[in-house]
Design a protein around this motif. Structure first.
Motif, PDB file in Angstrom:
ATOM      1  N   TYR A 199       3.889   6.294  -8.533  1.00 20.92           N
ATOM      2  CA  TYR A 199       4.644   6.499  -9.763  1.00 20.92           C
ATOM      3  C   TYR A 199       5.981   7.192  -9.501  1.00 20.92           C
ATOM      4  N   SER A 200       6.066   7.894  -8.379  1.00 20.28           N
ATOM      5  CA  SER A 200       7.313   8.592  -8.056  1.00 20.28           C
ATOM      6  C   SER A 200       8.471   7.620  -7.821  1.00 20.28           C
ATOM      7  N   PHE A 201       8.131   6.345  -7.560  1.00  9.64           N
ATOM      8  CA  PHE A 201       9.173   5.328  -7.394  1.00  9.64           C
ATOM      9  C   PHE A 201      10.067   5.218  -8.626  1.00  9.64           C
ATOM     10  N   TYR A 202       9.475   5.458  -9.803  1.00 11.04           N
ATOM     11  CA  TYR A 202      10.226   5.297 -11.040  1.00 11.04           C
ATOM     12  C   TYR A 202      11.397   6.275 -11.132  1.00 11.04           C
ATOM     13  N   SER A 203      11.354   7.321 -10.355  1.00 13.15           N
ATOM     14  CA  SER A 203      12.463   8.287 -10.379  1.00 13.15           C
ATOM     15  C   SER A 203      13.753   7.651  -9.881  1.00 13.15           C
ATOM     16  N   ILE A 204      13.641   6.704  -8.940  1.00  9.18           N
ATOM     17  CA  ILE A 204      14.847   6.093  -8.359  1.00  9.18           C
ATOM     18  C   ILE A 204      15.596   5.225  -9.369  1.00  9.18           C
ATOM     19  N   PRO A 205      14.944   4.220 -10.024  1.00  9.30           N
ATOM     20  CA  PRO A 205      15.696   3.438 -11.016  1.00  9.30           C
ATOM     21  C   PRO A 205      16.207   4.270 -12.185  1.00  9.30           C
ATOM     22  N   LEU A 206      15.452   5.299 -12.577  1.00  6.42           N
ATOM     23  CA  LEU A 206      15.918   6.167 -13.672  1.00  6.42           C
ATOM     24  C   LEU A 206      17.193   6.903 -13.277  1.00  6.42           C
ATOM     25  N   MET A 207      17.211   7.430 -12.056  1.00  6.40           N
ATOM     26  CA  MET A 207      18.421   8.119 -11.575  1.00  6.40           C
ATOM     27  C   MET A 207      19.581   7.153 -11.396  1.00  6.40           C
ATOM     28  N   LEU A 208      19.295   5.920 -10.949  1.00  7.10           N
ATOM     29  CA  LEU A 208      20.345   4.918 -10.782  1.00  7.10           C
ATOM     30  C   LEU A 208      20.969   4.533 -12.117  1.00  7.10           C
TER      31      LEU A 208
END
Length: 225
Positions: A199-208
Motif C-alpha cells: 500500500y505504500s506504493f500509493y504514496s508515490i503517485p499521490l506525491m507526483l
C-alpha cells in the motif's frame, strides 16, 4: 577559421555522446523483452494447464510494459535536456554515463521483480524501486550541472524552459527517494503483512500529482524551438 573548425568538432563529439546515449536506451529496452518467450505447451494440456504455463509470461510482459514506459519517459526527458546543450565537458560525460548506467540496469532489476514474486519476499521490489530512484536522482544531478552549475554549456535564452526541466527532475527525484524510504519503513513496520507494505506504493503517485500541480506555475508557454 580555426574557431569554426573547433566548434564543428565539438558539435560532432556532442552528437556522438547523444547517439551513444540513445543506443543505450534502445539496448536496455531490447534486453527487457528478449527474455520473454512463449512457454512450451504440450498437445495434451488442458485450458487450466495452459493458463498456468502462461502466467509467468504474463507477469514478465507486465514488468516489460512498466519498464518500457518508464525508460521511454526518461528518454524523452533526456532528449529535452540535450536539445539545449551547445557544448560539453568531462563533467557532462561523467554525469551522463552515471544516468545511463542506471538505465541499463533495468533488465536486471525488472527480471528480479517478475521472476521472484513470492509472499513476504519484497527485496526484488525494493531493488526495482531503488533503480528508479537512482535514475531520477542522476537525471536531476545532470540537469543541475547543465542549467545551474555550468549554465554556459547550454544555449543562451530559454531560461524558463530550462528551469522547468531542472525543477521537474529535482522534484521527481525527491518523490521517488521519499517513496523508496516509505517502502523500506513499511517493510520494517509490517513485517508479517506484505499487503500493507505494498500500500505504500500509493504514496508515490499521490506525491507526483502534488508535484505536477505545484510545477504548473513554472511550466513555460508552448513555442517552437
Amino acid at each position: 577559421m580555426e574557431n569554426s573548425q573547433t566548434e564543428l568538432h565539438k558539435e560532432f563529439e556532442l552528437e556522438r555522446m547523444i547517439l551513444f546515449s540513445d543506443a543505450v536506451f534502445a539496448i536496455a529496452i531490447t534486453l527487457l523483452v528478449i527474455e520473454i518467450k512463449f512457454p512450451e505447451v504440450p498437445n495434451s494440456a488442458s485450458e487450466h494447464e495452459i493458463l498456468l504455463l502462461f502466467k509467468p509470461v504474463i507477469i514478465r510482459f507486465f514488468g516489460f510494459m512498466l519498464s518500457f514506459f518508464f525508460i521511454g519517459v526518461m528518454w524523452s526527458r533526456h532528449l529535452k535536456i540535450f536539445k539545449y546543450l551547445k557544448t560539453y565537458n568531462n563533467g557532462v560525460i561523467f554525469r551522463n554515463l552515471l544516468f545511463i548506467f542506471f538505465i541499463v540496469c533495468f533488465p536486471f532489476t525488472a527480471s528480479g521483480l517478475t521472476e521472484n514474486i513470492r509472499p513476504h519476499f519484497l527485496l526484488p521490489v525494493l531493488i526495482y524501486l531503488i533503480n528508479i530512484a537512482c535514475v531520477q536522482i542522476s537525471q536531476a544531478v545532470l540537469c543541475y550541472y547543465l542549467f545551474r552549475r555550468k549554465a554556459g554549456l547550454s544555449i543562451d535564452g530559454f531560461e524558463v524552459e530550462k528551469n522547468y526541466i531542472r525543477l521537474q527532475s529535482k522534484y521527481n527525484a525527491i518523490v521517488f527517494s521519499i517513496g523508496t524510504l516509505i517502502f523500506i519503513a513499511a517493510s520494517f513496520i509490517f513485517t508479517d503483512d506484505t499487503e500493507y507494505v505494498l500500500y505504500s506504493f500509493y504514496s508515490i503517485p499521490l506525491m507526483l500529482l502534488f508535484v505536477k500541480k505545484y510545477l504548473k506555475k513554472f511550466k513555460p508557454a508552448k513555442r517552437s524551438f
